[in-house]
Design a protein around this motif. Structure first.
Motif, mmCIF file in Angstrom:
data_model
loop_
_atom_site.group_PDB
_atom_site.id
_atom_site.type_symbol
_atom_site.label_atom_id
_atom_site.label_comp_id
_atom_site.label_asym_id
_atom_site.label_seq_id
_atom_site.Cartn_x
_atom_site.Cartn_y
_atom_site.Cartn_z
ATOM 1 N N ASP A 91 0.867 -1.176 0.000
ATOM 2 C CA ASP A 91 0.000 0.000 0.000
ATOM 3 C C ASP A 91 0.909 1.233 0.000
ATOM 4 O OD1 ASP A 91 -2.265 -1.568 0.170
ATOM 5 O OD2 ASP A 91 -2.237 -1.574 2.361
ATOM 6 N N ILE A 92 1.008 1.867 -1.136
ATOM 7 C CA ILE A 92 1.902 3.007 -1.278
ATOM 8 C C ILE A 92 1.066 4.283 -1.359
ATOM 9 C CG2 ILE A 92 3.635 4.118 -2.721
ATOM 10 C CD1 ILE A 92 4.451 1.323 -3.645
ATOM 11 N N ASN A 93 1.317 5.154 -0.426
ATOM 12 C CA ASN A 93 0.665 6.459 -0.445
ATOM 13 C C ASN A 93 1.749 7.497 -0.726
ATOM 14 O OD1 ASN A 93 -1.796 5.337 0.315
ATOM 15 N ND2 ASN A 93 -1.281 5.462 2.487
ATOM 16 N N PRO A 94 1.742 8.067 -1.922
ATOM 17 C CA PRO A 94 2.783 9.040 -2.245
ATOM 18 C C PRO A 94 2.686 10.264 -1.334
ATOM 19 C CG PRO A 94 1.112 8.959 -3.971
ATOM 20 C CD PRO A 94 0.779 7.891 -2.982
ATOM 21 N N LEU A 95 3.848 10.805 -1.043
ATOM 22 C CA LEU A 95 3.891 12.004 -0.199
ATOM 23 C C LEU A 95 3.566 13.229 -1.044
ATOM 24 C CD1 LEU A 95 7.162 11.284 1.826
ATOM 25 C CD2 LEU A 95 4.798 10.889 2.521
ATOM 26 N N ASP A 96 2.771 14.118 -0.464
ATOM 27 C CA ASP A 96 2.466 15.347 -1.188
ATOM 28 C C ASP A 96 3.578 16.372 -0.935
ATOM 29 O OD1 ASP A 96 1.981 16.026 1.425
ATOM 30 O OD2 ASP A 96 -0.095 16.679 1.126
ATOM 31 N N ALA A 97 3.461 17.507 -1.568
ATOM 32 C CA ALA A 97 4.516 18.525 -1.511
ATOM 33 C C ALA A 97 4.756 19.019 -0.092
ATOM 34 C CB ALA A 97 4.162 19.695 -2.414
ATOM 35 N N SER A 98 3.696 19.158 0.693
ATOM 36 C CA SER A 98 3.881 19.664 2.060
ATOM 37 C C SER A 98 4.601 18.621 2.934
ATOM 38 C CB SER A 98 2.534 20.039 2.685
ATOM 39 O OG SER A 98 1.711 18.888 2.811
ATOM 40 N N ALA A 99 4.352 17.343 2.720
ATOM 41 C CA ALA A 99 5.041 16.299 3.484
ATOM 42 C C ALA A 99 6.521 16.267 3.120
ATOM 43 C CB ALA A 99 4.394 14.944 3.219
ATOM 44 N N ILE A 100 6.821 16.392 1.815
ATOM 45 C CA ILE A 100 8.224 16.403 1.386
ATOM 46 C C ILE A 100 8.941 17.620 1.961
ATOM 47 C CG2 ILE A 100 9.741 16.616 -0.623
ATOM 48 C CD1 ILE A 100 7.735 14.873 -2.157
ATOM 49 N N ALA A 101 8.248 18.759 1.977
ATOM 50 C CA ALA A 101 8.851 19.979 2.548
ATOM 51 C C ALA A 101 9.123 19.788 4.038
ATOM 52 C CB ALA A 101 7.934 21.173 2.316
ATOM 53 N N ALA A 102 8.220 19.109 4.746
ATOM 54 C CA ALA A 102 8.411 18.871 6.181
ATOM 55 C C ALA A 102 9.615 17.947 6.404
ATOM 56 C CB ALA A 102 7.155 18.265 6.784
ATOM 57 N N PHE A 103 9.768 16.920 5.559
ATOM 58 C CA PHE A 103 10.915 16.020 5.691
ATOM 59 C C PHE A 103 12.224 16.744 5.342
ATOM 60 C CE2 PHE A 103 7.915 12.355 5.503
ATOM 61 C CZ PHE A 103 8.337 11.727 6.670
ATOM 62 N N GLU A 104 12.179 17.634 4.342
ATOM 63 C CA GLU A 104 13.378 18.408 4.008
ATOM 64 C C GLU A 104 13.780 19.313 5.163
ATOM 65 O OE1 GLU A 104 12.166 20.210 0.320
ATOM 66 O OE2 GLU A 104 13.245 18.698 -0.846
ATOM 67 N N ASN A 105 12.786 19.917 5.796
ATOM 68 C CA ASN A 105 13.050 20.767 6.959
ATOM 69 C C ASN A 105 13.655 19.941 8.098
ATOM 70 O OD1 ASN A 105 13.077 22.918 8.733
ATOM 71 N ND2 ASN A 105 10.924 22.662 9.318
ATOM 72 N N LEU A 106 13.129 18.752 8.317
ATOM 73 C CA LEU A 106 13.652 17.867 9.355
ATOM 74 C C LEU A 106 15.084 17.440 9.044
ATOM 75 C CD1 LEU A 106 13.130 16.212 11.926
ATOM 76 C CD2 LEU A 106 12.214 14.415 10.466
ATOM 77 N N ARG A 107 15.348 17.138 7.766
ATOM 78 C CA ARG A 107 16.709 16.736 7.373
ATOM 79 C C ARG A 107 17.706 17.865 7.594
ATOM 80 N NH1 ARG A 107 19.030 16.731 1.592
ATOM 81 N NH2 ARG A 107 17.658 18.469 1.788
ATOM 82 N N GLU A 108 17.309 19.089 7.280
ATOM 83 C CA GLU A 108 18.198 20.243 7.463
ATOM 84 C C GLU A 108 18.518 20.476 8.937
ATOM 85 O OE1 GLU A 108 16.117 23.415 5.534
ATOM 86 O OE2 GLU A 108 16.460 22.581 3.531
ATOM 87 N N ASN A 109 17.577 20.132 9.815
ATOM 88 C CA ASN A 109 17.767 20.359 11.251
ATOM 89 C C ASN A 109 18.301 19.132 11.982
ATOM 90 O OD1 ASN A 109 16.778 23.010 11.061
ATOM 91 N ND2 ASN A 109 14.671 22.286 11.214
ATOM 92 N N THR A 110 18.607 18.093 11.243
ATOM 93 C CA THR A 110 19.132 16.863 11.845
ATOM 94 C C THR A 110 20.647 16.842 11.673
ATOM 95 O OG1 THR A 110 17.094 15.708 11.275
ATOM 96 C CG2 THR A 110 18.981 14.336 11.806
ATOM 97 N N PRO A 111 21.383 16.528 12.749
ATOM 98 C CA PRO A 111 22.843 16.461 12.605
ATOM 99 C C PRO A 111 23.245 15.334 11.659
ATOM 100 C CG PRO A 111 22.153 15.729 14.802
ATOM 101 C CD PRO A 111 20.937 16.232 14.107
ATOM 102 N N PRO A 112 24.399 15.466 10.995
ATOM 103 C CA PRO A 112 24.834 14.417 10.069
ATOM 104 C C PRO A 112 24.928 13.069 10.782
ATOM 105 C CG PRO A 112 26.264 16.336 9.920
ATOM 106 C CD PRO A 112 25.342 16.561 11.068
ATOM 107 N N GLY A 113 24.491 12.037 10.058
ATOM 108 C CA GLY A 113 24.509 10.682 10.624
ATOM 109 C C GLY A 113 23.523 9.788 9.882
ATOM 110 N N PRO A 114 23.274 8.616 10.421
ATOM 111 C CA PRO A 114 22.400 7.652 9.745
ATOM 112 C C PRO A 114 20.968 8.163 9.558
ATOM 113 C CG PRO A 114 23.584 6.586 11.538
ATOM 114 C CD PRO A 114 23.880 8.041 11.611
ATOM 115 N N LEU A 115 20.448 8.908 10.549
ATOM 116 C CA LEU A 115 19.088 9.422 10.417
ATOM 117 C C LEU A 115 18.990 10.444 9.296
ATOM 118 C CD1 LEU A 115 16.179 9.536 11.362
ATOM 119 C CD2 LEU A 115 16.857 11.201 13.097
ATOM 120 N N ALA A 116 19.960 11.321 9.207
ATOM 121 C CA ALA A 116 19.967 12.325 8.140
ATOM 122 C C ALA A 116 20.095 11.653 6.778
ATOM 123 C CB ALA A 116 21.103 13.318 8.366
ATOM 124 N N ASP A 117 20.921 10.611 6.700
ATOM 125 C CA ASP A 117 21.067 9.874 5.435
ATOM 126 C C ASP A 117 19.758 9.197 5.048
ATOM 127 O OD1 ASP A 117 23.697 10.671 5.477
ATOM 128 O OD2 ASP A 117 24.444 8.747 6.260
#
Length: 127
Positions: A91-117
Motif C-alpha cells: 500500500d503506497i501512499n505518495p507524499l504530497d509537496a507539504s510532506a516532502i517539505a516537512a521532511f526536508e526541513n527535518l533533514r536540514e535540522n538533523t545532525p549528520p549521521g544515519p538518520l539524516a542519510d
C-alpha cells in the motif's frame, strides 16, 4: 471415459474425507484397479505418513462402500505447490509537496549521521 473420471473424482472426495486434513489437500487419486487404490502425493514425507495410515484409510473407504483391499502410494513432484502465499501488494501512499517539505526541513535540522542519510533517501525516493 467420463464415467471413469467421475468415479475417480467421487473416490477422491471419499479419500479426502478419510484422510487427516493436513494430507487431504495434497493427495490425488491416480488410479483404481482390482481393489488397489493408487494415491499420488507431492513428497516422500507425505508418502511415508500415508503408508502408516493405509490400513485405516482402506477400512474407512470400505466402510463407505468402496471395494478396496490395498493402497499404493506414488510420489509425483508435479503435485508440489508453493505453500507460501504470494506477497500482498504494498500500500503506497505518495507524499504530497507539504510532506516532502516537512521532511526536508527535518533533514536540514538533523545532525549528520544515519538518520539524516535515511531522510535524504526518503526525500529522493518521493520527489
Amino acid at each position: 471415459m467420463l464415467a471413469t473420471a467421475q468415479r475417480l473424482l467421487q473416490l477422491e472426495r471419499a479419500a479426502q474425507k478419510a484422510l487427516p486434513p493436513a494430507l487431504a489437500g495434497s493427495c490425488r487419486v491416480a488410479r483404481v484397479e482390482d481393489g488397489l487404490l493408487t494415491l499420488a502425493v507431492p513428497s516422500a514425507a507425505h508418502a511415508s505418513k500415508l503408508r502408516q495410515l493405509a490400513p485405516r484409510i482402506v477400512q474407512l473407504l470400505a466402510h463407505a462402500g468402496w471395494n478396496l483391499n490395498e493402497i499404493s502410494i506414488k510420489v509425483q513432484a508435479s503435485l508440489a505447490t508453493n505453500s507460501t502465499p504470494p506477497p500482498r501488494p504494498k500500500d503506497i501512499n505518495p507524499l504530497d509537496a507539504s510532506a516532502i517539505a516537512a521532511f526536508e526541513n527535518l533533514r536540514e535540522n538533523t545532525p549528520p549521521g544515519p538518520l539524516a542519510d535515511a531522510l535524504a533517501r526518503l526525500i529522493a525516493r518521493h520527489k
